[in-house]
Scaffold this motif. Structure first.
Motif, PDB file in Angstrom:
ATOM      1  N   GLU A  18       8.942  -0.790  14.236  1.00 27.44           N
ATOM      2  CA  GLU A  18       8.370  -0.934  15.572  1.00 27.44           C
ATOM      3  C   GLU A  18       9.439  -1.328  16.562  1.00 27.44           C
ATOM      4  N   CYS A  19       9.254  -0.866  17.778  1.00 27.59           N
ATOM      5  CA  CYS A  19      10.154  -1.286  18.850  1.00 27.59           C
ATOM      6  C   CYS A  19       9.853  -2.749  19.163  1.00 27.59           C
ATOM      7  N   PRO A  20      10.826  -3.644  19.026  1.00 26.92           N
ATOM      8  CA  PRO A  20      10.514  -5.064  19.202  1.00 26.92           C
ATOM      9  C   PRO A  20      10.502  -5.527  20.652  1.00 26.92           C
ATOM     10  N   PHE A  21      10.816  -4.663  21.577  1.00 26.60           N
ATOM     11  CA  PHE A  21      11.007  -5.130  22.950  1.00 26.60           C
ATOM     12  C   PHE A  21       9.933  -4.700  23.940  1.00 26.60           C
ATOM     13  N   TRP A  22       9.328  -3.565  23.701  1.00 22.48           N
ATOM     14  CA  TRP A  22       8.276  -3.128  24.609  1.00 22.48           C
ATOM     15  C   TRP A  22       7.343  -2.193  23.852  1.00 22.48           C
ATOM     16  N   VAL A  23       6.171  -1.966  24.449  1.00 19.05           N
ATOM     17  CA  VAL A  23       5.232  -1.050  23.805  1.00 19.05           C
ATOM     18  C   VAL A  23       5.885   0.318  23.785  1.00 19.05           C
ATOM     19  N   ASP A  24       5.925   0.896  22.615  1.00 20.97           N
ATOM     20  CA  ASP A  24       6.614   2.167  22.459  1.00 20.97           C
ATOM     21  C   ASP A  24       5.738   3.297  22.994  1.00 20.97           C
ATOM     22  N   ASP A  25       6.015   3.699  24.226  1.00 20.57           N
ATOM     23  CA  ASP A  25       5.142   4.673  24.879  1.00 20.57           C
ATOM     24  C   ASP A  25       5.757   6.075  24.893  1.00 20.57           C
ATOM     25  N   SER A  26       6.795   6.242  24.092  1.00 23.26           N
ATOM     26  CA  SER A  26       7.530   7.496  24.219  1.00 23.26           C
ATOM     27  C   SER A  26       7.212   8.464  23.093  1.00 23.26           C
ATOM     28  N   ARG A  27       7.143   9.704  23.421  1.00 17.07           N
ATOM     29  CA  ARG A  27       6.986  10.742  22.399  1.00 17.07           C
ATOM     30  C   ARG A  27       7.800  11.953  22.807  1.00 17.07           C
ATOM     31  N   CYS A  28       8.603  12.391  21.899  1.00 19.85           N
ATOM     32  CA  CYS A  28       9.368  13.582  22.203  1.00 19.85           C
ATOM     33  C   CYS A  28       8.529  14.776  21.787  1.00 19.85           C
ATOM     34  N   MET A  67      17.626   0.552  19.334  1.00 17.81           N
ATOM     35  CA  MET A  67      17.580   1.901  18.765  1.00 17.81           C
ATOM     36  C   MET A  67      16.205   2.197  18.146  1.00 17.81           C
ATOM     37  N   ASP A  68      15.492   1.136  17.727  1.00 20.22           N
ATOM     38  CA  ASP A  68      14.147   1.351  17.181  1.00 20.22           C
ATOM     39  C   ASP A  68      13.166   1.791  18.270  1.00 20.22           C
ATOM     40  N   CYS A  69      13.594   1.743  19.514  1.00 21.09           N
ATOM     41  CA  CYS A  69      12.699   2.111  20.621  1.00 21.09           C
ATOM     42  C   CYS A  69      12.952   3.534  21.105  1.00 21.09           C
ATOM     43  N   VAL A  70      13.931   4.206  20.516  1.00 20.68           N
ATOM     44  CA  VAL A  70      14.247   5.576  20.941  1.00 20.68           C
ATOM     45  C   VAL A  70      13.080   6.499  20.570  1.00 20.68           C
ATOM     46  N   GLY A  71      12.637   7.295  21.528  1.00 21.28           N
ATOM     47  CA  GLY A  71      11.405   8.063  21.339  1.00 21.28           C
ATOM     48  C   GLY A  71      11.605   9.473  20.805  1.00 21.28           C
ATOM     49  N   CYS A  72      12.666   9.711  20.107  1.00 20.82           N
ATOM     50  CA  CYS A  72      12.906  11.036  19.523  1.00 20.82           C
ATOM     51  C   CYS A  72      13.572  10.775  18.187  1.00 20.82           C
ATOM     52  N   ASP A  73      12.954  11.251  17.121  1.00 23.39           N
ATOM     53  CA  ASP A  73      13.431  10.864  15.788  1.00 23.39           C
ATOM     54  C   ASP A  73      14.868  11.276  15.513  1.00 23.39           C
ATOM     55  N   LYS A  74      15.237  12.462  15.946  1.00 17.40           N
ATOM     56  CA  LYS A  74      16.605  12.906  15.649  1.00 17.40           C
ATOM     57  C   LYS A  74      17.618  12.073  16.447  1.00 17.40           C
ATOM     58  N   CYS A  75      17.271  11.764  17.703  1.00 22.57           N
ATOM     59  CA  CYS A  75      18.153  10.921  18.518  1.00 22.57           C
ATOM     60  C   CYS A  75      18.226   9.518  17.903  1.00 22.57           C
ATOM     61  N   LYS A  76      17.081   9.070  17.402  1.00 23.44           N
ATOM     62  CA  LYS A  76      17.031   7.732  16.803  1.00 23.44           C
ATOM     63  C   LYS A  76      17.901   7.688  15.539  1.00 23.44           C
ATOM     64  N   LEU A  77      17.797   8.729  14.732  1.00 15.98           N
ATOM     65  CA  LEU A  77      18.597   8.800  13.506  1.00 15.98           C
ATOM     66  C   LEU A  77      20.081   8.671  13.837  1.00 15.98           C
ATOM     67  N   TRP A  78      20.551   9.509  14.761  1.00 14.27           N
ATOM     68  CA  TRP A  78      21.982   9.497  15.066  1.00 14.27           C
ATOM     69  C   TRP A  78      22.369   8.271  15.879  1.00 14.27           C
ATOM     70  N   GLY A  79      21.427   7.803  16.712  1.00 16.98           N
ATOM     71  CA  GLY A  79      21.686   6.568  17.466  1.00 16.98           C
ATOM     72  C   GLY A  79      21.850   5.396  16.515  1.00 16.98           C
ATOM     73  N   LYS A  80      20.963   5.316  15.522  1.00 17.65           N
ATOM     74  CA  LYS A  80      21.041   4.212  14.555  1.00 17.65           C
ATOM     75  C   LYS A  80      22.296   4.324  13.706  1.00 17.65           C
ATOM     76  N   LEU A  81      22.582   5.525  13.258  1.00 18.04           N
ATOM     77  CA  LEU A  81      23.765   5.698  12.413  1.00 18.04           C
ATOM     78  C   LEU A  81      25.040   5.313  13.178  1.00 18.04           C
ATOM     79  N   GLN A  82      25.106   5.762  14.432  1.00 18.64           N
ATOM     80  CA  GLN A  82      26.341   5.494  15.172  1.00 18.64           C
ATOM     81  C   GLN A  82      26.463   4.033  15.589  1.00 18.64           C
TER      82      GLN A  82
END
Ligand code: FAD
Length: 447
Positions: A50-60, A358-373
């Motif tokens: 879960e995004c710990p900072f705000w309600v995750d309202d994003s969907r790619c 990075m847990d709040c990024v609303g696109c799984d592929k962006c989140k994957l690479w964002g987290k990895l980097q």
């Protein structure tokens, strides 16, 4: 943007042209060979946090945001275990409850329905934040490793390339704004609180540590955006009657110029590109510093031939990295008086914070690479600043003793995978700049 991309880099004795040559000719082919090995292809990550900072309202909504995960069985060396009891890493992998049924090779990218990600909406979790704050200081980590979470899954990075996904707008901007405004030590931002978030002219008033922090994050931002420009969705082709259209990916010079041309970026574009070179130097220095340790890792996958090739490829690349003449000098940081310890602590907390964003990024592929980097950069920062690696370098007696008795804190598999892949991404970005430079000269020479 290339006219201004020459000469001194700032905050180190290196210059852009030296790195261009060193990377494009010597490092790029070697790091590509390293990350092509099985050990580095599989990254275990929890994308369901879960995004710990705000309600995750994003969907790619784009299908290209979707990622493919692998079954545990398809990851070499994992199913059979590592076979080494003193390895704290692999038993957790062996007994993972999180077995997936999808074999790694199955291609599901083309299902349009997959674009609509099933992301749970949730309020900020105080419990999570408390847990994060209570992390063990002695470990010296700069970001949270979530590979042991029940929801963590293996991802074959080669099947999920970092490229244009269509993730943009308020959700993407909120992530970048939070990273710059809330985490970069509250640097003075542009008075309109809009873009650019931070003006490079303000950096000269900042102490070295804060500047390094900002430049590392900005360099990462540049790298991500260069990748989406170099693997842009150029067209979609219909390949069969029933099949959904397939994307065609390639460089988009116009998009690149929109993002980095100084005349279109308040004069900031070439500074952002220099920040890419800067973060590259930072990670390369970490690889050099931990080199003697990294050279001795097993890189176990269960295939002795492949494992030996991996070790050879790593030794070969590190051997070249050691020859780089102007490595970043981390010993000039966190040296000034009583403030140094506090500043280092803050530095670490801010970076930790970014890894959680990075847990709040609303696109799984962006989140994957964002987290990895971010994990890769966090691992580099840990090597440079946790103190655990300071007496480790070269052939020092203490370094050799530590290796012999394994008394030092080892990096976890996931940290090593992230570190090398993150560095490979930066190396690839610098290489892509060369392509854009060539495209631009052909473009301007054309009648
Ligand atoms: P953005 O890149 O969103 O930047 C916002 C503002 O920040 C800019 O207007 C500028 O003022 C400033 N800025 C831009 N670059 C820099 C820099 N280097 N340093 C300092 N300031 C800067 N999209 C994809 O297509 N594929 C991906 O894999 C992908 N991964 C992402 C990963 C993460 C973690 C995030 C947060 C976003 C990702 N995105 C990805 C989205 C992408 O980064 C952009 O946010 C999106 O394309 C919108 O771009 P933009 O032009 O609005 O500017």
């Amino acid at each position: 943007c290339f006219e201004e991309l020459h000469g001194a880099l700032g905050d180190c004795s290196c210059n852009v042209d030296t790195i261009d040559y060193f990377n494009n000719v010597k490092i790029f082919p070697r790091i590509q060979s390293v990350v092509g090995k099985d050990y580095f292809r599989f990254y275990k990550v929890n994308l369901k946090k879960e995004c710990p900072f705000w309600v995750d309202d994003s969907r790619c909504a784009m299908k290209y945001c979707h990622i493919k995960t692998c079954s545990k069985e398809s990851v070499p060396g994992i199913e059979n275990g590592y076979g080494n009891d003193d390895d704290e890493e692999f038993p957790a992998l062996k007994y993972s409850e999180n077995a997936q049924t999808t074999p790694c090779g199955s291609d599901t990218d083309h299902d349009p329905a997959l674009g609509y990600l099933n992301m749970t909406l949730s309020a900020a979790s105080q419990y999570e934040i408390a847990k994060w704050k209570a992390y063990d200081d002695s470990i010296g980590n700069f970001c949270e490793c979530d590979d042991k979470d029940a929801d963590a899954e293996y991802v074959d990075l080669s099947l999920n390339p970092e490229r244009y996904t269509g993730y943009k707008g308020p959700s993407a901007h909120r992530i970048w704004r939070s990273i710059y405004q809330e985490n970069c030590f509250r640097v003075k931002t542009n008075p309109y609180e809009s873009f650019p978030y931070v003006l490079s002219s303000d950096l000269s008033n900042m102490c070295l540590e804060k500047r390094v922090f900002y430049r590392a994050v900005s360099g990462l931002h540049s790298s991500i955006n260069i990748h989406l420009c170099s693997k842009y969705l150029l067209s979609e082709k219909k390949i069969g009657f029933a099949a959904p259209p397939e994307g065609e990916w390639g460089p988009n010079l116009e998009e690149f110029q929109r993002r980095f041309d100084p005349s279109k970026t308040f004069g900031e574009g070439s500074n952002w590109l220099k920040n890419l070179y800067f973060v590259y130097l930072l990670e390369m220095r970490a690889l050099a510093k931990a080199g003697p340790y990294l050279e001795r890792e097993d890189y176990f996958t269960g295939n002795p031939v492949e494992d030996e090739e991996t070790r050879d490829a790593i030794r070969n690349m590190l051997g070249v990295i050691y020859t780089f003449p102007d490595h970043f000098n981390e010993s000039s940081m966190f040296t000034v008086g009583n403030q140094a310890i506090k500043l280092k602590q803050e530095f670490r907390e801010h970076f930790w914070n970014i890894s959680r964003i990075m847990d709040c990024v609303g696109c799984d592929k962006c989140k994957l690479w964002g987290k990895l980097q971010t994990q890769g950069l966090g691992t580099a920062l840990k090597i440079l600043f946790s103190g655990q690696w300071d007496s480790f370098e070269g052939d020092s007696d203490q370094g050799r003793l530590m290796l012999k008795h394994k008394s030092h804190k080892r990096l976890q598999r996931t940290e090593i995978v992230a570190l090398f892949n993150a560095f490979a991404r930066l190396s690839n970005s610098i290489r892509e700049l060369e392509n854009f430079r060539n495209m631009l000269s052909t473009h301007t020479e054309a009648p």
